[in-house]
Design an enzyme around this catalytic site. Structure first.
Site, PDB file in Angstrom:
ATOM      1  N   ILE A  59       0.866  -1.184   0.000  1.00  6.51           N
ATOM      2  CA  ILE A  59       0.000   0.000   0.000  1.00  6.51           C
ATOM      3  C   ILE A  59       0.901   1.232   0.000  1.00  6.51           C
ATOM      4  CG2 ILE A  59      -1.824   1.278   1.168  1.00  6.51           C
ATOM      5  CD1 ILE A  59      -2.865  -1.299   2.317  1.00  6.51           C
ATOM      6  N   HIS A  60       1.172   1.726  -1.198  1.00  3.37           N
ATOM      7  CA  HIS A  60       2.006   2.920  -1.350  1.00  3.37           C
ATOM      8  C   HIS A  60       1.102   4.130  -1.584  1.00  3.37           C
ATOM      9  CE1 HIS A  60       1.638   2.524  -5.792  1.00  3.37           C
ATOM     10  NE2 HIS A  60       1.601   1.241  -5.496  1.00  3.37           N
ATOM     11  N   ALA A  61       1.668   5.275  -1.893  1.00  2.10           N
ATOM     12  CA  ALA A  61       0.936   6.543  -1.915  1.00  2.10           C
ATOM     13  C   ALA A  61      -0.307   6.550  -2.813  1.00  2.10           C
ATOM     14  CB  ALA A  61       1.869   7.679  -2.316  1.00  2.10           C
TER      15      ALA A  61
END
Length: 85
Positions: free
Chosen positions: A14-16
């Site tokens: 779960i990145h930006a």
């Protein structure tokens, strides 16, 4: 209260970008939506809280949804996670 577990399959976790989309999805509902990972919790409506969990590929998260539209919100969040993460 509704609860389900999801194992993140996105190669980058779960990145930006997906965190922003997740927050946008969560904010569509009145229910309180919380993410849980390894003893840490995050309000799914706050991007910095979601990012602080640092969820990586293969890690499970537990999503709890509590409120007046919890049935709809839980189903939508599970569908969102499956489609995007």
């Amino acid at each position: 209260m509704k609860e389900f577990t999801y194992v993140v399959t996105d190669p980058e976790g779960i990145h930006a970008r997906p965190a922003g989309l997740l927050v946008k999805q969560a904010n569509r509902f009145q229910s309180r939506i919380t993410l849980h990972k390894e003893g840490k919790t995050a309000d799914a409506k706050r991007i910095f809280a979601v990012m602080r969990l640092a969820v990586e590929t293969g890690q499970p998260i537990v999503v709890t949804v509590e409120g007046e539209d919890e049935e709809t919100a839980a189903a939508a969040m599970e569908a969102f996670l499956k489609a995007n993460l």
